[in-house]
Motif scaffolding. Structure first.
Motif, PDB file in Angstrom:
ATOM      1  N   ASP A   1      14.877 -62.774  27.739  1.00  0.00           N
ATOM      2  CA  ASP A   1      15.438 -63.948  27.578  1.00  0.00           C
ATOM      3  C   ASP A   1      16.554 -64.101  26.432  1.00  0.00           C
ATOM      4  O   ASP A   1      17.824 -64.261  26.976  1.00  0.00           O
ATOM      5  CB  ASP A   1      14.572 -65.212  27.742  1.00  0.00           C
ATOM      6  CG  ASP A   1      13.946 -65.320  29.214  1.00  0.00           C
ATOM      7  OD1 ASP A   1      14.139 -64.660  30.148  1.00  0.00           O
ATOM      8  OD2 ASP A   1      12.727 -66.351  29.333  1.00  0.00           O
TER       9      ASP A   1
ATOM     10  N   ALA B   1      17.747 -61.604  24.840  1.00  0.00           N
ATOM     11  CA  ALA B   1      18.920 -60.536  25.038  1.00  0.00           C
ATOM     12  C   ALA B   1      19.651 -60.949  26.161  1.00  0.00           C
ATOM     13  O   ALA B   1      21.056 -60.522  25.891  1.00  0.00           O
ATOM     14  CB  ALA B   1      17.928 -59.080  25.240  1.00  0.00           C
ATOM     15  N   LEU B   2      19.381 -61.447  27.090  1.00  0.00           N
ATOM     16  CA  LEU B   2      20.179 -61.571  28.235  1.00  0.00           C
ATOM     17  C   LEU B   2      21.151 -62.921  27.791  1.00  0.00           C
ATOM     18  O   LEU B   2      22.276 -62.952  28.043  1.00  0.00           O
ATOM     19  CB  LEU B   2      19.470 -62.320  29.565  1.00  0.00           C
ATOM     20  CG  LEU B   2      20.102 -62.804  30.746  1.00  0.00           C
ATOM     21  CD1 LEU B   2      20.917 -61.713  31.393  1.00  0.00           C
ATOM     22  CD2 LEU B   2      19.194 -63.283  31.828  1.00  0.00           C
TER      23      LEU B   2
ATOM     24  N   ARG C   1      22.161 -63.632  24.708  1.00  0.00           N
ATOM     25  CA  ARG C   1      23.126 -62.689  23.769  1.00  0.00           C
ATOM     26  C   ARG C   1      24.147 -62.054  24.676  1.00  0.00           C
ATOM     27  O   ARG C   1      25.357 -62.109  24.487  1.00  0.00           O
ATOM     28  CB  ARG C   1      22.291 -61.776  23.028  1.00  0.00           C
ATOM     29  CG  ARG C   1      21.846 -62.494  21.670  1.00  0.00           C
ATOM     30  CD  ARG C   1      21.279 -61.451  20.526  1.00  0.00           C
ATOM     31  NE  ARG C   1      20.573 -60.160  21.131  1.00  0.00           N
ATOM     32  CZ  ARG C   1      19.257 -60.412  21.367  1.00  0.00           C
ATOM     33  NH1 ARG C   1      18.557 -61.326  21.211  1.00  0.00           N
ATOM     34  NH2 ARG C   1      18.512 -59.265  21.815  1.00  0.00           N
ATOM     35  N   CYS C   2      23.781 -61.256  25.886  1.00  0.00           N
ATOM     36  CA  CYS C   2      24.695 -60.683  26.731  1.00  0.00           C
ATOM     37  C   CYS C   2      25.626 -61.687  27.475  1.00  0.00           C
ATOM     38  O   CYS C   2      26.771 -61.607  27.527  1.00  0.00           O
ATOM     39  CB  CYS C   2      23.943 -60.012  27.913  1.00  0.00           C
ATOM     40  SG  CYS C   2      23.208 -58.525  27.205  1.00  0.00           S
ATOM     41  N   VAL C   3      25.124 -62.914  27.756  1.00  0.00           N
ATOM     42  CA  VAL C   3      25.893 -63.737  28.555  1.00  0.00           C
ATOM     43  C   VAL C   3      27.062 -64.455  27.443  1.00  0.00           C
ATOM     44  O   VAL C   3      28.165 -64.496  27.684  1.00  0.00           O
ATOM     45  CB  VAL C   3      25.150 -64.757  29.158  1.00  0.00           C
ATOM     46  CG1 VAL C   3      25.907 -66.085  29.603  1.00  0.00           C
ATOM     47  CG2 VAL C   3      24.359 -64.389  30.215  1.00  0.00           C
TER      48      VAL C   3
ATOM     49  N   CYS D   1      28.134 -63.105  24.692  1.00  0.00           N
ATOM     50  CA  CYS D   1      29.294 -61.879  24.496  1.00  0.00           C
ATOM     51  C   CYS D   1      30.349 -61.923  25.450  1.00  0.00           C
ATOM     52  O   CYS D   1      31.469 -61.517  25.164  1.00  0.00           O
ATOM     53  CB  CYS D   1      28.594 -60.491  24.313  1.00  0.00           C
ATOM     54  SG  CYS D   1      27.546 -60.625  22.703  1.00  0.00           S
ATOM     55  N   ALA D   2      29.807 -62.008  26.774  1.00  0.00           N
ATOM     56  CA  ALA D   2      30.782 -61.831  27.913  1.00  0.00           C
ATOM     57  C   ALA D   2      31.549 -63.099  27.844  1.00  0.00           C
ATOM     58  O   ALA D   2      32.865 -62.947  28.539  1.00  0.00           O
ATOM     59  CB  ALA D   2      29.939 -61.874  29.245  1.00  0.00           C
ATOM     60  N   SER D   3      31.076 -64.285  27.348  1.00  0.00           N
ATOM     61  CA  SER D   3      32.005 -65.334  27.618  1.00  0.00           C
ATOM     62  C   SER D   3      33.331 -65.320  26.480  1.00  0.00           C
ATOM     63  O   SER D   3      33.407 -64.690  25.647  1.00  0.00           O
ATOM     64  CB  SER D   3      31.124 -66.643  27.219  1.00  0.00           C
ATOM     65  OG  SER D   3      30.069 -66.644  28.031  1.00  0.00           O
TER      66      SER D   3
END
Length: 92
Positions: free
Chosen positions: A81, A83-84, A86-88, A90-92
């Motif tokens: 959760d 890691a997800l 963090r990915c979200v 970074c994508a924003s």
């Protein structure tokens, strides 16, 4: 001591045999769990990271004993959760 069939109560011997069988089953299950946790402790931090857990998680699971699998699954889910998230972020 009488033999009983159908809906009659189980004999003392039958209950004793079942109790011993359950005890042996629990002992075998506990042994398999200890061996699996010991194997995890021999893995490198990188390999454990691939699994989503750390050595500390494994040590805590060893202390948890009966709920070791649940403990490791919970820690793995928490890391996934995070890691997800963090990915979200970074994508924003």
């Amino acid at each position: 001591m009488t033999l009983t069939f159908g809906t009659e109560p189980l004999s003392v011997v039958t209950r004793l045999i079942r109790a011993v069988a359950e005890m042996l089953g629990r002992a075998a299950r506990d042994r398999r769990q200890r061996l699996a946790l010991a194997d995890l402790l021999t893995m490198s931090p990188a390999r454990l990271d691939d699994l989503g857990i750390t050595h500390q998680d494994v040590l805590e699971a060893v202390r948890a004993r009966r709920s070791a699998g649940q403990h490791l699954a919970r820690r793995q889910a928490e890391r996934a959760d995070a890691a997800l998230a963090r990915c979200v972020a970074c994508a924003s």
